[in-house]
Every structure is written in structure tokens, then in C-alpha cells.
Design a protein around this motif. Structure first.
Motif, short mmCIF file in Angstrom:
data_model
loop_
_atom_site.label_atom_id
_atom_site.label_comp_id
_atom_site.label_asym_id
_atom_site.label_seq_id
_atom_site.Cartn_x
_atom_site.Cartn_y
_atom_site.Cartn_z
N ALA A 192 0.76 -1.35 -0.09
CA ALA A 192 0.10 0.03 0.06
C ALA A 192 0.94 1.25 -0.03
CB ALA A 192 -1.04 0.03 1.23
N GLU A 193 0.28 2.33 -0.73
CA GLU A 193 1.20 3.43 -1.02
C GLU A 193 1.74 4.17 0.32
OE1 GLU A 193 1.14 7.55 -3.73
OE2 GLU A 193 -0.52 6.37 -3.52
N ASP A 194 1.05 4.22 1.41
CA ASP A 194 1.22 4.75 2.63
C ASP A 194 1.72 3.80 3.65
OD1 ASP A 194 -1.14 3.26 3.03
OD2 ASP A 194 -1.92 4.31 4.53
N ARG A 195 2.21 2.62 3.27
CA ARG A 195 2.80 1.58 4.07
C ARG A 195 4.02 0.95 3.59
NH1 ARG A 195 -0.15 0.14 8.38
NH2 ARG A 195 0.85 -1.81 8.53
N ILE A 196 4.24 1.12 2.38
CA ILE A 196 5.05 0.35 1.78
C ILE A 196 6.59 0.49 2.10
CG2 ILE A 196 5.40 1.75 -0.36
CD1 ILE A 196 5.96 -0.71 -2.01
N VAL A 197 7.14 1.82 2.30
CA VAL A 197 8.34 2.17 2.76
C VAL A 197 8.65 1.46 4.06
CG1 VAL A 197 9.89 3.97 3.47
CG2 VAL A 197 8.55 4.08 1.42
N ALA A 198 7.64 1.76 5.20
CA ALA A 198 7.91 1.25 6.41
C ALA A 198 7.64 -0.23 6.58
CB ALA A 198 6.86 1.85 7.57
N ASN A 199 6.99 -0.80 5.85
CA ASN A 199 6.82 -2.21 5.91
C ASN A 199 8.01 -3.06 5.43
OD1 ASN A 199 4.14 -2.47 6.43
ND2 ASN A 199 3.24 -2.58 4.42
N PHE A 200 8.67 -2.41 4.27
CA PHE A 200 9.95 -3.08 3.74
C PHE A 200 11.14 -2.99 4.80
CE2 PHE A 200 9.20 -3.05 -1.21
CZ PHE A 200 8.04 -3.59 -0.84
N SER A 201 11.01 -2.15 5.80
CA SER A 201 12.24 -1.98 6.96
C SER A 201 11.67 -2.51 8.06
CB SER A 201 12.16 -0.36 7.18
OG SER A 201 12.87 -0.10 6.01
N ASN A 202 10.33 -3.22 8.03
CA ASN A 202 10.05 -3.95 9.34
C ASN A 202 9.16 -5.15 9.10
OD1 ASN A 202 10.44 -1.91 11.34
ND2 ASN A 202 9.47 -0.75 9.84
N MET A 203 9.81 -6.01 8.00
CA MET A 203 9.11 -7.17 7.89
C MET A 203 8.90 -8.09 8.99
SD MET A 203 8.58 -6.77 4.54
CE MET A 203 8.09 -8.48 3.89
N GLU A 204 9.91 -8.14 10.10
CA GLU A 204 9.69 -8.98 11.30
C GLU A 204 8.27 -8.61 11.84
OE1 GLU A 204 11.50 -6.42 11.10
OE2 GLU A 204 12.08 -5.33 12.73
N GLY A 205 7.57 -7.58 11.73
CA GLY A 205 6.60 -7.03 12.52
C GLY A 205 5.35 -7.65 11.74
N ALA A 206 5.58 -8.43 10.56
CA ALA A 206 4.30 -8.98 9.95
C ALA A 206 4.44 -10.42 9.47
CB ALA A 206 4.16 -8.04 8.28
N PHE A 207 5.56 -11.15 9.61
CA PHE A 207 5.73 -12.40 9.34
C PHE A 207 6.68 -13.15 10.26
CE2 PHE A 207 5.33 -9.74 5.14
CZ PHE A 207 4.33 -10.52 4.64
N LEU A 208 6.43 -14.46 10.01
CA LEU A 208 7.29 -15.34 10.75
C LEU A 208 8.87 -15.19 10.29
CD1 LEU A 208 5.35 -18.67 10.66
CD2 LEU A 208 5.45 -17.10 12.61
N THR A 209 9.70 -15.05 10.94
CA THR A 209 11.08 -14.84 10.91
C THR A 209 12.10 -15.84 11.40
OG1 THR A 209 11.66 -13.30 12.51
CG2 THR A 209 10.62 -12.38 10.49
#
Length: 387
Positions: free
Chosen positions: A41-58
Motif C-alpha cells: 500500500a502506498e502509505d505503508r510500503i516504505v515502512a513495511n520494507f524496513s519492518n518485515m519482522e513485524g508482519a511475518f514469521l522470521t
């Protein structure tokens, strides 16, 4: 009537409790699925790409307990004309340029920082290639021409049955796999949801049954091919990719921060695109490859594997971008010019003749627009020539 209403009320109350319990039980899976659906999503992509551990199993990749191997700093360069516009247009989040092993430019954009561990996407494929080359040299894998089923028997009876390791390294497996990121129902997006819901990618690969071509006859970019290479490595060694990568590559590089992988529900690393590393540490890997597998006085990756894997050996169409063993070779490339590339604008560009390594991370939602990849490569070439 009142009795019936009381019974109905109890049934509704019980149903509500059951639904609430189910929601709590599946909360993590639901949150991960939501994360996948809003990842770009346009308003989330930058932050998401630096914080993948907050969304997925790692799963962490140990950097070892050795000291950080510093990157030397040289005289700051002036970027070519148009570089600023390119950075803005392509939503570049970081840019790092090495010349003769020294940092000549380093910048961070769109609120990112040098400590961000950015998602690699398909740049991770080139890391796996380097690891494979080490294991091949050590004898863990006998031959590139061995069938993948020799080391990954789960694939027997799948579309991969009959494909060689070389076919899969070259993205010439012939396996039918829809790589359209913009199609919700494509195979690549189904795979993303499989990860979010805790599924097993080994079984996902084994369930693929269709081919569009005979193995080795046609090149088509199929990301799940790289997962199969991971299956081969795990089958040959009995070890995980994070542990092997840490021991064979990450620890010798002396990284600033420990990387991590996104994983599936079985804890298996998402080797085709789930590696998360800082920009400087991407540069260390790029420098390792640029120096023919040698780094900090140690031969880490066999030099002959670097030469073989970065040569355009795949059966790509004439006049189109070339492909080796999980490395790209640009149109018009001279010897020693190649790159790792990931969706949304992730690159490690290498020019061995000029002794240049360029790392670029981005959150470019228009990365698939016509001419974007060529324009990015041309900018890297302009930067290399300007040094």
C-alpha cells in the motif's frame, strides 16, 4: 415464545464465544494475511520494507561473534546529472556506491536509516547462488546435472520431476508458475498468502504439476525455482539455509547487524526473497562477489563459481537481458558486469572492470512499468562512469 427467544439468545451467545475464540486462536494468521494484503500500500510500503519482522514469521541469521569488518571511506563523489530526479521518481530508499572497495556515496531517503534491515526480495536469490557454489566445491552436491529429486525426493511426481539442478539455477525448469504481482490470484501471490497463513513451501512446490516447456529448453523467470534450490541444499546437507549462510558467508563478512529471513510455517527460510539486511551489509556481499569471492584476505566463494554463475548461460531470448545461476546480465554488458535484482527496486550492481559496487533499495510501486529496469541500470552505469 419467551422460551424460544432465551434458547436463541443462548445459541447466539455460544456462537459469539466460539467465533471470538476462533479469532483469538487464528489471530496471528489473520494479522499476517492482512499484512500481505497491505504490504505494498502506498502509505505503508516504505515502512513495511524496513519492518518485515513485524508482519511475518522470521528466523535470525547469526552474524557470528567476530568484529565488524569496516568499509573504508573514500572521497565523496558528485552523482551524475539527473540522479536526484531518479531517486525521487523511483522511490529510492537508500543508495550506496563503492569504488575500489571504498564508500564514495551513501544516502538514505523517505525516512529510512542506515540501521534499517531492508527486505531483499529477489536479491536473496544471488546470496543462495553463492552459498550453492561453496557447497558444490565442498562436494555436498555432486553435479549441476543431477536431478533435483536426488536431493529433494518430495518433488518426485511434481512438475520438477526430470529437471536438473542446472535447469533450476538457470530459471529454465519449464514449470508453470504465474509471477504477476498485480494479479491477486497469481501463483506468486498465492505463495505469499501461503506464507502468511503458516503453510509449507516445500509442499507448495511439490503440488505444482504443470509444465509449459521441457526442462532446459526455455527460460522463464519462476521464483519458486529458487525455493527448489533451497530444498536441494537442505536435502544434501541436512542443515538449514540460515545456519549454512551464517557459517559460510555472513560470519566471514563481519556484518554490522545480524540479518534475518522471513519463513514459512515450518520455519523454512523464504530463500527466494525473504532476506533482510542493512544497505552497508548488502554492499559487503556485493564487494565479496566483485572481488571474485575473496574478502578480508579470505577466499569465501570459489572464484570459478563467481565466473560461471554470473555468465549468461540460461536460454534467454536473443537481444533480451541475460541470466546465469540466479544473477542477471544486462543487455550490452561487458565482461564482469552483472547484478542481483529484486522487485520494487532492489539492486546490487557490479562492474568488475571499474571495481564498482552499487546498492540501491527502493519502494517503487511502478517498478514494472516499461523501461524502468533499463533506466535503473543506465543510472548505475552513469554512476560507475562518473567515478
Amino acid at each position: 415464545m419467551r422460551k424460544l427467544m432465551r434458547i436463541a439468545g443462548r445459541i447466539l451467545a455460544i456462537a459469539a464465544v466460539v467465533l471470538l475464540a476462533a479469532g483469538l486462536w487464528k489471530r496471528d494468521e489473520i494479522m499476517r494475511l492482512w499484512a500481505v494484503n497491505s504490504l505494498f500500500a502506498e502509505d505503508r510500503i516504505v515502512a513495511n520494507f524496513s519492518n518485515m519482522e513485524g508482519a511475518f514469521l522470521t528466523r535470525p541469521v547469526s552474524r557470528g561473534d567476530g568484529p565488524v569488518v569496516p568499509l573504508a571511506t573514500g572521497e565523496a563523489m558528485t552523482l551524475p546529472a539527473g540522479a536526484g530526479d531518479w531517486i525521487n521518481a523511483r522511490a529510492v530508499t537508500s543508495l550506496l556506491v563503492l569504488k575500489d572497495g571504498k564508500i564514495r556515496h551513501e544516502s538514505y531517503h523517505l525516512g529510512t536509516a542506515e540501521t534499517d534491515r531492508r527486505i531483499s526480495w529477489s536479491v536473496a536469490k544471488s546470496y543462495l547462488s553463492a552459498l550453492f557454489g561453496i557447497l558444490l566445491k565442498e562436494g555436498a552436491i555432486a553435479s549441476l546435472d543431477d536431478p533435483v529429486t536426488t536431493y529433494a525426493p518430495l518433488l518426485t511426481g511434481s512438475a520438477y520431476d526430470g529437471a536438473s539442478i542446472r535447469n533450476v539455477l538457470n530459471m529454465a525448469s519449464g514449470v508453470t508458475f504465474d509471477e504477476d504481482y498485480l494479479d491477486y490470484d497469481s501463483d506468486i501471490n498465492r505463495m505469499g498468502r501461503e506464507i502468511a497463513l503458516g503453510g509449507a513451501l516445500d509442499q507448495f512446490a511439490a503440488d505444482l504439476k504443470d509444465r509449459f516447456a521441457a526442462p532446459g529448453s526455455t527460460w522463464q523467470y519462476v521464483s519458486i525455482d529458487t525455493h527448489v534450490i533451497g530444498m536441494v541444499i537442505r536435502g544434501a546437507t541436512g542443515r538449514s539455509i540460515p545456519d549454512l549462510l551464517s557459517e559460510k558467508i555472513i560470519t566471514p563478512l563481519g556484518l554490522e547487524q545480524a540479518p534475518y529471513y522471513v519463513t514459512d510455517g515450518d520455519g523454512v527460510a523464504f530463500v527466494l526473497g525473504g532476506l533482510n539486511i542493512t544497505t552497508r551489509d548488502y554492499a559487503r556481499f556485493g564487494l565479496l562477489i566483485e572481488q571474485d569471492g575473496r574478502y578480508n584476505g579470505q577466499q569465501i566463494v570459489p572464484a570459478d563459481w563467481i565466473a560461471a554463475s554470473t555468465r549468461p548461460s540460461a536460454p534467454t531470448k536473443e537481444g533480451k537481458i541475460g541470466y546465469g545461476y540466479q544473477w542477471w546480465v544486462p543487455i550490452g554488458a561487458h565482461d564482469g558486469e552483472f547484478l542481483a535484482r529484486g522487485v520494487y527496486g532492489q539492486y546490487i550492481y557490479i562492474d568488475q572492470d571499474r571495481d564498482v559496487v552499487i546498492v540501491s533499495t527502493a519502494a517503487d510501486r511502478k517498478f514494472r512499468d516499461k523501461g524502468v529496469n533499463r533506466a535503473n541500470i543506465e543510472m548505475f552505469r552513469q554512476i560507475a562512469r562518473a567515478l
